[in-house]
Design a protein around this motif. Sequence first.
Motif, PDB file in Angstrom:
ATOM      1  N   VAL A  94       0.933  -1.004  -0.047  1.00 29.24           N
ATOM      2  CA  VAL A  94      -0.105  -0.034   0.044  1.00 29.24           C
ATOM      3  C   VAL A  94       0.857   1.329   0.078  1.00 29.24           C
ATOM      4  O   VAL A  94       1.960   1.249   0.630  1.00 29.24           O
ATOM      5  N   ILE A  95       0.749   2.249  -0.899  1.00 29.67           N
ATOM      6  CA  ILE A  95       1.268   3.328  -0.763  1.00 29.67           C
ATOM      7  C   ILE A  95       0.468   4.625  -0.378  1.00 29.67           C
ATOM      8  O   ILE A  95      -0.740   4.760  -0.740  1.00 29.67           O
ATOM      9  N   CYS A  96       0.975   5.431   0.534  1.00 28.32           N
ATOM     10  CA  CYS A  96       0.019   6.792   1.013  1.00 28.32           C
ATOM     11  C   CYS A  96       1.124   8.013   0.662  1.00 28.32           C
ATOM     12  O   CYS A  96       2.202   7.709   0.973  1.00 28.32           O
ATOM     13  N   ASN A  97       0.445   8.973   0.753  1.00 28.76           N
ATOM     14  CA  ASN A  97       1.123  10.113   0.668  1.00 28.76           C
ATOM     15  C   ASN A  97       0.329  11.248   1.062  1.00 28.76           C
ATOM     16  O   ASN A  97      -0.905  11.371   0.800  1.00 28.76           O
ATOM     17  N   ARG A  98       1.075  12.374   1.712  1.00 29.97           N
ATOM     18  CA  ARG A  98       0.544  13.514   1.951  1.00 29.97           C
ATOM     19  C   ARG A  98      -0.364  14.187   1.072  1.00 29.97           C
ATOM     20  O   ARG A  98      -1.768  14.562   1.128  1.00 29.97           O
ATOM     21  N   THR A  99       0.355  14.232  -0.166  1.00 30.71           N
ATOM     22  CA  THR A  99      -0.531  14.362  -1.477  1.00 30.71           C
ATOM     23  C   THR A  99      -1.004  13.279  -2.155  1.00 30.71           C
ATOM     24  O   THR A  99      -0.423  12.656  -2.718  1.00 30.71           O
ATOM     25  N   HIS A 100      -2.055  13.037  -1.797  1.00 27.74           N
ATOM     26  CA  HIS A 100      -2.777  11.555  -2.275  1.00 27.74           C
ATOM     27  C   HIS A 100      -2.652  11.480  -3.955  1.00 27.74           C
ATOM     28  O   HIS A 100      -2.414  10.131  -4.281  1.00 27.74           O
ATOM     29  N   GLU A 101      -2.948  12.328  -4.645  1.00 28.70           N
ATOM     30  CA  GLU A 101      -2.844  12.137  -6.146  1.00 28.70           C
ATOM     31  C   GLU A 101      -1.513  11.785  -6.497  1.00 28.70           C
ATOM     32  O   GLU A 101      -1.307  10.975  -7.504  1.00 28.70           O
ATOM     33  N   LYS A 102      -0.292  11.816  -6.007  1.00 30.56           N
ATOM     34  CA  LYS A 102       0.786  11.504  -6.170  1.00 30.56           C
ATOM     35  C   LYS A 102       0.999  10.107  -5.999  1.00 30.56           C
ATOM     36  O   LYS A 102       1.572   9.074  -6.791  1.00 30.56           O
ATOM     37  N   ALA A 103       0.414   9.644  -5.127  1.00 34.54           N
ATOM     38  CA  ALA A 103       0.543   8.073  -4.678  1.00 34.54           C
ATOM     39  C   ALA A 103      -0.359   7.333  -5.782  1.00 34.54           C
ATOM     40  O   ALA A 103      -0.004   6.306  -6.155  1.00 34.54           O
ATOM     41  N   VAL A 104      -1.418   7.844  -6.224  1.00 34.63           N
ATOM     42  CA  VAL A 104      -2.529   7.477  -7.105  1.00 34.63           C
ATOM     43  C   VAL A 104      -1.656   7.321  -8.396  1.00 34.63           C
ATOM     44  O   VAL A 104      -1.561   6.314  -9.366  1.00 34.63           O
TER      45      VAL A 104
END
Length: 277
Positions: free
Chosen positions: A148-158
């Motif tokens: 699973v990848i998560c990031n403060r700026t979610h769009e970048k993880a997507v």
Amino acid sequence: MTDKYAVFGNPIAQSKSPLIHSEFAKQTQQDMSYEAILAPVDQFSTSLTEFFANGGKGANVTAPFKEQAFAMCDELSDMAKLAGAVNTLFNLPNGKIGGDNTDGVGLVNDLEMLFGPLKGKRVLLVGAGGAARGCILPILQHNVAQLVICNRTHEKAVELQSLFNEYGNFFAKPIDELISPFDLVINSTSAGLSGQLIALPDAIVDATTDCYDMTYSQQTTGFNQWAQALHARKTADGLGMLVGQAAASFSLWRGVTPDKGPVIRKLREQLAQKAAE
Ligand code: ATR
């Protein structure tokens, strides 16, 4: 004749690569030199071309030049293509430049040495910058149950998820939807380097969770302090990854695999000495 290697970066004075590679060269009796080169921010390609024109055999590249190095290569490994960045360069016989990325292999080797096989684990990768991107394929290749990848700026993880669509066990999730513990949590963000702590839900760590911070420092990193307060099973910082990516570059260049252990211990001692000063 002594074969010439170097690391390019800006800044570069802090780089441990010259020490690591000279230790590897001693260990494996290779006749080679390895220097640190400070390339002006707008003149990386000129510095590199000059180095190779003057007989340089290979080079490492660190921030902020990994993407520029990628763009300069005539031949790229699959790992470099997927990372979109290069940390290891070769001067190919026909004057061409070859590029690879050993960061992910360095990480995965260290994770397995510290925490055991990745196979079957539920892994969370925190962050979606260059450091995260280079590690996704090597982790997936080790047959984790899920990444699973998560990031403060979610769009970048997507966006990163979309690069690896053929892997059905790789998902981007918003941070606030992470509600249960993982087997392994990896911090790839630069938050700690600027003295900040990433905001993550406590529920992702319990006494069965291993935590790995890709950065390293003299004291326990902020991310690892947070994990220890939640009674994580084990925590580790990224010193072993640093030595591991160097070992992978070294064996690509020289055809011999150095022993990482003594070099990790030496760097750890140096860090402890600095902390005591
Ligand atoms: P690198 O190449 O080292 O990965 P980068 O491409 O600048 O560097 O990416 C930095 C990563 O750290 C990103 O995932 C960034 O999150 P954003 O995409 O939301 O910017 C993350 N990061 C940096 N500072 C952070 C902070 N204070 N809290 C959470 N994430 C942070």
